[in-house]
Design a protein around this motif. Structure first.
Motif, PDB file in Angstrom:
ATOM      1  N   VAL B  62     120.721 167.333   6.382  1.00  0.00           N
ATOM      2  CA  VAL B  62     121.010 167.057   4.962  1.00  0.00           C
ATOM      3  C   VAL B  62     122.388 166.398   4.828  1.00  0.00           C
ATOM      4  CG1 VAL B  62     119.494 168.813   3.977  1.00  0.00           C
ATOM      5  CG2 VAL B  62     121.872 169.383   4.399  1.00  0.00           C
ATOM      6  N   GLY B  65     121.675 162.997   5.841  1.00  0.00           N
ATOM      7  CA  GLY B  65     120.723 162.455   4.857  1.00  0.00           C
ATOM      8  C   GLY B  65     121.380 162.012   3.559  1.00  0.00           C
ATOM      9  N   PRO B  69     120.094 156.010   2.330  1.00  0.00           N
ATOM     10  CA  PRO B  69     119.396 155.721   1.061  1.00  0.00           C
ATOM     11  C   PRO B  69     118.006 156.370   0.956  1.00  0.00           C
ATOM     12  CG  PRO B  69     120.441 153.739   1.906  1.00  0.00           C
ATOM     13  CD  PRO B  69     120.631 154.797   2.952  1.00  0.00           C
ATOM     14  N   GLY B  70     117.244 156.361   2.024  1.00  0.00           N
ATOM     15  CA  GLY B  70     115.873 156.893   1.969  1.00  0.00           C
ATOM     16  C   GLY B  70     115.789 158.413   1.992  1.00  0.00           C
ATOM     17  N   LEU B  71     116.929 159.093   2.120  1.00  0.00           N
ATOM     18  CA  LEU B  71     116.914 160.568   2.217  1.00  0.00           C
ATOM     19  C   LEU B  71     117.884 161.245   1.250  1.00  0.00           C
ATOM     20  CD1 LEU B  71     116.840 161.214   6.100  1.00  0.00           C
ATOM     21  CD2 LEU B  71     115.017 161.703   4.472  1.00  0.00           C
ATOM     22  N   LYS B  72     118.688 160.429   0.555  1.00  0.00           N
ATOM     23  CA  LYS B  72     119.815 161.008  -0.198  1.00  0.00           C
ATOM     24  C   LYS B  72     119.391 161.931  -1.344  1.00  0.00           C
ATOM     25  CE  LYS B  72     120.274 156.990  -3.110  1.00  0.00           C
ATOM     26  NZ  LYS B  72     120.983 155.821  -3.514  1.00  0.00           N
ATOM     27  N   ARG B  73     118.297 161.605  -2.022  1.00  0.00           N
ATOM     28  CA  ARG B  73     117.913 162.439  -3.176  1.00  0.00           C
ATOM     29  C   ARG B  73     117.333 163.768  -2.712  1.00  0.00           C
ATOM     30  NH1 ARG B  73     114.067 159.030  -6.330  1.00  0.00           N
ATOM     31  NH2 ARG B  73     114.113 160.656  -7.899  1.00  0.00           N
ATOM     32  N   GLY B  74     116.458 163.704  -1.733  1.00  0.00           N
ATOM     33  CA  GLY B  74     115.896 164.943  -1.181  1.00  0.00           C
ATOM     34  C   GLY B  74     116.995 165.813  -0.599  1.00  0.00           C
ATOM     35  N   SER B  75     117.938 165.179   0.116  1.00  0.00           N
ATOM     36  CA  SER B  75     119.053 165.926   0.732  1.00  0.00           C
ATOM     37  C   SER B  75     119.904 166.598  -0.341  1.00  0.00           C
ATOM     38  CB  SER B  75     119.932 164.984   1.556  1.00  0.00           C
ATOM     39  OG  SER B  75     119.192 164.420   2.585  1.00  0.00           O
TER      40      SER B  75
END
Lengths: 137, 148
Positions: B62, B65, B69-75
């Motif tokens: 996280v 992440g 960009p492709g993981l920032k919101r979930g992280s």
């Protein structure tokens, strides 16, 4: 939906990481018995020297000749004052307590660990495998 | 608009560094982390060892992440829930009068007392909340921009 996809990706990455940890034995497998806890011993490689509260259970002469920095001297003879000093140190900064002995009196140090566990409840207390000889190498 | 982007980047960077640092300290000294997990007296045995195995990796991913960009919101959401969980754990330990070892950042991150612990985690939680809020606004703006 995209957030869920991202969370799923993070879960997959974490699982892969856990797999790496297990294969390279960086971390013990959760389902394996905790041997080092069962016999109350810990090896020097498992201990980070600066994050441990050391207890020196050797004789007063041995202690005077040399000991680890900050180690509390504790034997059957000075039990009362030694435990008090240890408690004060531990309460100030709670951390793992490791007792080391010399080859000659290691059985005494294991008994000391048992007594200490009753005296300082809540602390993780171990005796060091190989004792002072390992540390002084 | 531009200031919001800068704030988002600063928050992502700060939270990311915090979580990668926390993960690194746990990797460095898994035994101390195991002792810290045990000191909370919430879980033990297989569950405690499971936490010792999983949490450092989750924190590491996280943390990284947040910069991708492709993981920032979930992280950002995972970070938020983790911080909430940590605060809950610390509150529970404080309520039970336990003398815990935080286990958060290893020996380097030792804080004196619960007050500092709550203050630090509350600040991080506030940062994560602002980040999520700004990400939602940005996402909505992008969607609105795309539909025109």
């Amino acid at each position: 939906m995209q957030i869920l996809r991202e969370c799923f990706t993070l879960m997959v990455l974490t699982s892969v990481g856990c797999g790496v940890s297990l294969i390279l034995a960086w971390s013990p497998a959760p389902w394996m018995p905790d041997e080092w806890r069962e016999d109350g011993q810990i090896s020097a490689s498992e201990v980070r020297l600066d994050s441990v509260l050391w207890v020196d259970s050797r004789s007063a002469e041995d202690y005077a000749q040399g000991h680890l920095p900050g180690a509390v001297h504790l034997t059957r003879e000075n039990w009362g004052s030694g435990v008090m000093e240890l408690m004060l140190n531990w309460l100030e900064n709670p951390r793992m307590i490791v007792v080391y002995c010399s080859e000659a009196d290691c059985s005494a140090s294991k008994r000391l660990v048992t007594r200490l566990r009753e005296a300082v409840t809540g602390a993780d207390i171990y005796s060091l495998e190989g004792g002072w000889e390992v540390l002084s190498r | 608009m531009k200031s919001r982007t800068i704030i988002r980047w600063i928050l992502r960077l700060l939270l990311g560094i915090c979580f990668v640092w926390a993960a690194a300290s746990k990797f460095q000294d898994p035994l101390a982390f195991a002792a810290a997990v045990a000191s909370y007296e919430v879980i033990s045995g297989i569950w405690a060892r499971g936490v010792v195995l999983v949490l450092p990796w989750l924190e590491l991913w996280v943390g990284i992440g947040l910069m991708i960009p492709g993981l920032k919101r979930g992280s950002a959401w995972v970070v938020w829930f983790l911080l909430l969980g940590f605060i809950g754990l610390h509150l529970s330990a404080w309520w039970r009068g336990l003398n815990i070892e935080c286990g958060c950042f290893g020996a380097m991150g030792m804080l004196s007392g619960y007050g500092m612990l709550f203050a630090r985690n509350s600040l991080l939680l506030l940062g994560a909340t602002i980040l999520i809020f700004l990400e939602i606004i940005r996402h909505r703006e992008q969607k609105a921009g795309g539909s025109h």
